[in-house]
Design a protein around this motif. Structure first.
Motif, PDB file in Angstrom:
ATOM      1  N   GLY A  40       0.826  -1.197   0.000  1.00  0.00           N
ATOM      2  CA  GLY A  40       0.000   0.000   0.000  1.00  0.00           C
ATOM      3  C   GLY A  40       0.860   1.246   0.000  1.00  0.00           C
ATOM      4  N   LEU A  41       0.394   2.304  -0.668  1.00  0.00           N
ATOM      5  CA  LEU A  41       1.210   3.486  -0.895  1.00  0.00           C
ATOM      6  C   LEU A  41       0.634   4.746  -0.249  1.00  0.00           C
ATOM      7  N   ILE A  42       1.539   5.592   0.203  1.00  0.00           N
ATOM      8  CA  ILE A  42       1.225   6.998   0.482  1.00  0.00           C
ATOM      9  C   ILE A  42       1.874   7.790  -0.647  1.00  0.00           C
ATOM     10  N   TYR A  43       1.073   8.401  -1.480  1.00  0.00           N
ATOM     11  CA  TYR A  43       1.570   9.115  -2.651  1.00  0.00           C
ATOM     12  C   TYR A  43       1.996  10.521  -2.239  1.00  0.00           C
ATOM     13  N   GLN A  44       3.288  10.790  -2.381  1.00  0.00           N
ATOM     14  CA  GLN A  44       3.817  12.089  -1.977  1.00  0.00           C
ATOM     15  C   GLN A  44       3.850  13.044  -3.173  1.00  0.00           C
ATOM     16  N   ILE A  45       3.334  14.248  -2.968  1.00  0.00           N
ATOM     17  CA  ILE A  45       3.346  15.296  -3.986  1.00  0.00           C
ATOM     18  C   ILE A  45       4.303  16.393  -3.538  1.00  0.00           C
ATOM     19  N   GLY A  46       5.365  16.572  -4.310  1.00  0.00           N
ATOM     20  CA  GLY A  46       6.327  17.628  -4.018  1.00  0.00           C
ATOM     21  C   GLY A  46       6.121  18.831  -4.906  1.00  0.00           C
ATOM     22  N   THR A  47       7.076  19.722  -4.901  1.00  0.00           N
ATOM     23  CA  THR A  47       6.949  20.963  -5.665  1.00  0.00           C
ATOM     24  C   THR A  47       7.017  20.743  -7.169  1.00  0.00           C
ATOM     25  N   GLY A  48       7.555  19.580  -7.599  1.00  0.00           N
ATOM     26  CA  GLY A  48       7.608  19.278  -9.027  1.00  0.00           C
ATOM     27  C   GLY A  48       6.341  18.632  -9.547  1.00  0.00           C
ATOM     28  N   PRO A  86      -2.246   1.411  -5.861  1.00  0.00           N
ATOM     29  CA  PRO A  86      -2.838   1.143  -4.534  1.00  0.00           C
ATOM     30  C   PRO A  86      -2.542   2.252  -3.529  1.00  0.00           C
ATOM     31  N   VAL A  87      -3.027   3.460  -3.814  1.00  0.00           N
ATOM     32  CA  VAL A  87      -2.759   4.617  -2.967  1.00  0.00           C
ATOM     33  C   VAL A  87      -3.783   4.665  -1.835  1.00  0.00           C
ATOM     34  N   ARG A  88      -3.307   4.749  -0.585  1.00  0.00           N
ATOM     35  CA  ARG A  88      -4.191   4.812   0.587  1.00  0.00           C
ATOM     36  C   ARG A  88      -4.305   6.227   1.138  1.00  0.00           C
ATOM     37  N   ALA A  89      -3.307   7.069   0.863  1.00  0.00           N
ATOM     38  CA  ALA A  89      -3.321   8.441   1.364  1.00  0.00           C
ATOM     39  C   ALA A  89      -2.390   9.285   0.503  1.00  0.00           C
ATOM     40  N   ILE A  90      -2.546  10.596   0.597  1.00  0.00           N
ATOM     41  CA  ILE A  90      -1.724  11.538  -0.163  1.00  0.00           C
ATOM     42  C   ILE A  90      -0.997  12.452   0.821  1.00  0.00           C
ATOM     43  N   GLU A  91       0.274  12.706   0.535  1.00  0.00           N
ATOM     44  CA  GLU A  91       1.077  13.577   1.388  1.00  0.00           C
ATOM     45  C   GLU A  91       1.646  14.723   0.550  1.00  0.00           C
ATOM     46  N   VAL A  92       1.373  15.944   0.964  1.00  0.00           N
ATOM     47  CA  VAL A  92       1.915  17.130   0.302  1.00  0.00           C
ATOM     48  C   VAL A  92       3.212  17.508   1.019  1.00  0.00           C
ATOM     49  N   LYS A  93       4.308  17.413   0.297  1.00  0.00           N
ATOM     50  CA  LYS A  93       5.616  17.677   0.903  1.00  0.00           C
ATOM     51  C   LYS A  93       5.951  19.156   0.801  1.00  0.00           C
ATOM     52  N   LEU A  94       6.106  19.778   1.964  1.00  0.00           N
ATOM     53  CA  LEU A  94       6.557  21.167   2.017  1.00  0.00           C
ATOM     54  C   LEU A  94       8.076  21.233   2.091  1.00  0.00           C
ATOM     55  N   THR A 115     -11.262  15.965  -1.463  1.00  0.00           N
ATOM     56  CA  THR A 115     -12.601  15.935  -2.056  1.00  0.00           C
ATOM     57  C   THR A 115     -12.593  15.205  -3.391  1.00  0.00           C
ATOM     58  N   THR A 116     -11.531  15.402  -4.162  1.00  0.00           N
ATOM     59  CA  THR A 116     -11.439  14.779  -5.485  1.00  0.00           C
ATOM     60  C   THR A 116     -11.195  13.283  -5.398  1.00  0.00           C
ATOM     61  N   THR A 117     -10.327  12.870  -4.500  1.00  0.00           N
ATOM     62  CA  THR A 117      -9.929  11.457  -4.433  1.00  0.00           C
ATOM     63  C   THR A 117     -10.650  10.672  -3.353  1.00  0.00           C
ATOM     64  N   GLY A 118     -11.171  11.354  -2.335  1.00  0.00           N
ATOM     65  CA  GLY A 118     -11.785  10.663  -1.204  1.00  0.00           C
ATOM     66  C   GLY A 118     -10.781  10.133  -0.206  1.00  0.00           C
ATOM     67  N   LEU A 119      -9.491  10.408  -0.430  1.00  0.00           N
ATOM     68  CA  LEU A 119      -8.440   9.860   0.421  1.00  0.00           C
ATOM     69  C   LEU A 119      -8.035  10.836   1.525  1.00  0.00           C
ATOM     70  N   PRO A 120      -7.485  10.330   2.622  1.00  0.00           N
ATOM     71  CA  PRO A 120      -6.881  11.217   3.616  1.00  0.00           C
ATOM     72  C   PRO A 120      -5.703  11.951   2.993  1.00  0.00           C
ATOM     73  N   VAL A 121      -5.554  13.213   3.338  1.00  0.00           N
ATOM     74  CA  VAL A 121      -4.472  14.033   2.794  1.00  0.00           C
ATOM     75  C   VAL A 121      -3.737  14.700   3.952  1.00  0.00           C
ATOM     76  N   PRO A 167      -5.367  19.483   6.789  1.00  0.00           N
ATOM     77  CA  PRO A 167      -4.714  18.180   6.663  1.00  0.00           C
ATOM     78  C   PRO A 167      -5.224  17.162   7.678  1.00  0.00           C
ATOM     79  N   ASP A 168      -5.330  15.926   7.209  1.00  0.00           N
ATOM     80  CA  ASP A 168      -5.719  14.826   8.097  1.00  0.00           C
ATOM     81  C   ASP A 168      -4.544  14.345   8.934  1.00  0.00           C
ATOM     82  N   PHE A 169      -3.332  14.544   8.415  1.00  0.00           N
ATOM     83  CA  PHE A 169      -2.155  14.141   9.187  1.00  0.00           C
ATOM     84  C   PHE A 169      -1.022  15.128   8.935  1.00  0.00           C
TER      85      PHE A 169
END
Length: 515
Positions: A184-192, A216-224, A281-287, A313-315
């Motif tokens: 299972g994955l946490i998909y990380q979104i960085g500045t790129g 198989p993404v379970r959550a999304i993480e926005v990397k600052l 809202t778009t994905t339904g996943l914790p962010v 943020p959820d986490f």
């Protein structure tokens, strides 16, 4: 002469046979990449204790991970004996030394090393996301991108995550085929915005949906930012942008790719909250968000606006300044961002001041992949632990610190075909899983020694920092100015996790690696 010739031929034939065996075997990456010569590494390692008595550093002098720590990870990963003999070699009176105060009446629960040790909170419960879930493991694999790591290394971590029942953070390099092996994955979104970007490098919501729906993404993480190099961007030279890396990142093959040092999709706290709500809202996943800790103003405003809006943020993943990186300027790795405990305490107490600490899930990272440090982080309020370099040690890293050169001898942080060919994901994944399960079991053992059924239930008074002056001996949380009546879990959360951990855990069938 004939005798000498026969001896030379025999020795040459023997060495050729050893070299052939080393190249073809898959159990040891070092031997596969460096036949014959690699045996000297294991020989020197085997007589290390004797050498260290006279000419080499002690067990706890090396950095970033000392010899004793590495030995524990290696032994746990290989299912060898992880115990140490003859008592501690630590100076227990040194300033700031951590002591765990056990209970006179520890838990009698039998510890199952294959137990998953669930998180005490549900991820996404606060905002009631459709994809809310309770992570099955408090220990998960930290964000390390495909590109900074080789394909076989990413695959070994992903399969290891599946075997151990934990999650793997993709890092900011997108989702590659090596991430799609069951974990299972946490998909990380960085500045790129790799994997969710427009051709001009801006964020693309349709591409995000495609990426999330295809993995198989379970959550999304926005990397600052990350602890080892906060406030910096990055650049991937075009010569390293292979077709596979280009496909994962959504960029052209062979073209240099730049990651800015800041996000273009938002530029202030309200924009960040709006962005996380858009993704959820778009994905339904914790962010959630990941960040190193610098100035307090950002965290004060974030917690205040989240409390006022009831959104955000959820986490929150707090990365310590002692965290790792593939490459970074020395001044940033050494001097920018607070170390984990100081940074985490600042963030956690800020959220607690706005009554958000029971709603948001807190994640910690930065050399927390050992029992005492992991328990200390959870005692301070971390619900989940991220392990990065410790997981790399489990799959064969020997801490040569050549991650930035492209010449990693174990095939982990290089794309050299010769060096990566020695890393067998089918074996290394099992070692990764073994390490994660061993760490979870140790956290559970420590919790039981403190008289509770889960590490999140260990009271704040159970951990103490020792100083030379007896009058300065204080509880860990007291040292970081936690209020005496502050509880990491609500009464309901504590009751739920207590019941979950009191049930017998069904054993997971996990292959055992042979050293």
């Amino acid at each position: 002469m004939a005798g000498w010739l026969i001896a030379v031929i025999a020795i040459g034939g023997f060495l050729a046979a050893v070299a052939l065996y080393d190249v073809l075997q898959r159990r040891h990456t070092i031997l596969a990449n460096f036949p014959i010569i690699g045996h000297f590494r294991y020989l020197l390692e085997s007589i290390g204790p004797e050498l260290r008595q006279y000419i080499v550093t002690s067990n706890d002098e090396e950095r970033p991970f000392n010899r004793a720590q590495r030995r524990w990870v290696y032994a746990s990963a290989k299912r060898q004996n992880p115990n140490f003999g003859f008592g501690t070699d630590q100076d227990l009176d040194q300033t700031g030394y951590l002591i765990i105060k056990h209970s006179a009446f520890p838990c009698l629960d039998e510890i199952d090393e294959a137990a998953t040790l669930p998180c005490a909170k549900e991820l996404g419960a606060w905002r009631d996301r459709p994809g809310r879930f309770r992570p099955a493991s408090v220990v998960n694999i930290s964000g390390m991108s495909y590109g900074s790591l080789s394909g076989p290394a990413v695959e070994a971590l992903n399969v290891g995550a599946e075997l151990a029942g934990c999650l793997q953070n993709t890092g900011e390099g997108g989702i590659s085929r090596f991430h799609r092996n069951g974990g299972g994955l946490i998909y990380q979104i960085g500045t790129g915005y790799f994997g969710c970007r427009n051709p001009d490098g801006s964020f693309s919501l349709p591409r995000l949906q495609e990426t999330v729906e295809g993995a198989p993404v379970r959550a999304i993480e926005v990397k600052l930012s990350q602890g080892a190099k906060p406030g910096l961007g990055g650049m991937l030279p075009g010569v390293k942008v292979t077709p596979e890396i280009a496909a994962a990142r959504g960029v052209p093959v062979g073209k240099t790719v730049k990651s800015p040092n800041a996000h273009s999709a938002f530029g202030d706290v309200d924009g960040l909250i709006d962005f996380t709500e858009l993704l959820a809202t778009t994905t339904g996943l914790p962010v959630g968000i990941k960040s190193a800790v610098g100035g307090a103003r950002f965290w004060d405003e974030l917690a205040r606006r989240m409390a006022e809006r009831g959104e955000g943020p959820d986490f929150v993943n707090v990365d310590g300044g002692e965290g790792g990186t593939g490459a970074g300027p020395l001044v940033f790795t050494n001097n920018v961002a607070l170390p984990f405990r100081r940074g985490f305490a600042r963030v956690y107490l800020t959220f607690a001041g706005h009554d958000l600490h029971h709603k948001v899930v807190f994640v910690g990272g930065g050399k927390l992949g050992f029992g005492a440090e992991g328990l200390a982080a959870m005692n301070m309020g971390a619900d989940l632990l991220s392990v990065g370099r410790e997981a790399l040690l489990a799959i064969g890293c020997i801490q040569t610190q050549r991650c930035h050169t492209g010449r990693c001898p174990t095939g982990i942080t290089t794309h050299s075909r010769w060096l990566t060919r020695g890393l067998d994901p089918s074996l290394k994944s099992v070692r990764c899983a073994n390490y994660i399960m061993s760490l979870r079991a140790e956290l559970l053992q420590l919790a039981h020694a403190c008289g509770v059924s889960h590490p999140a239930l260990v009271p704040h008074t159970a951990l103490e920092l020792l100083y030379e002056e007896p009058a300065r001996r204080v509880d860990l949380c007291q040292h970081y100015r936690y209020p005496p009546d502050l509880h990491s879990l609500s009464a309901e959360q504590a009751e739920v996790i207590g019941k979950l951990c009191s049930r017998p855990a069904a054993a997971r069938e996990v292959p055992v690696a042979v050293s």
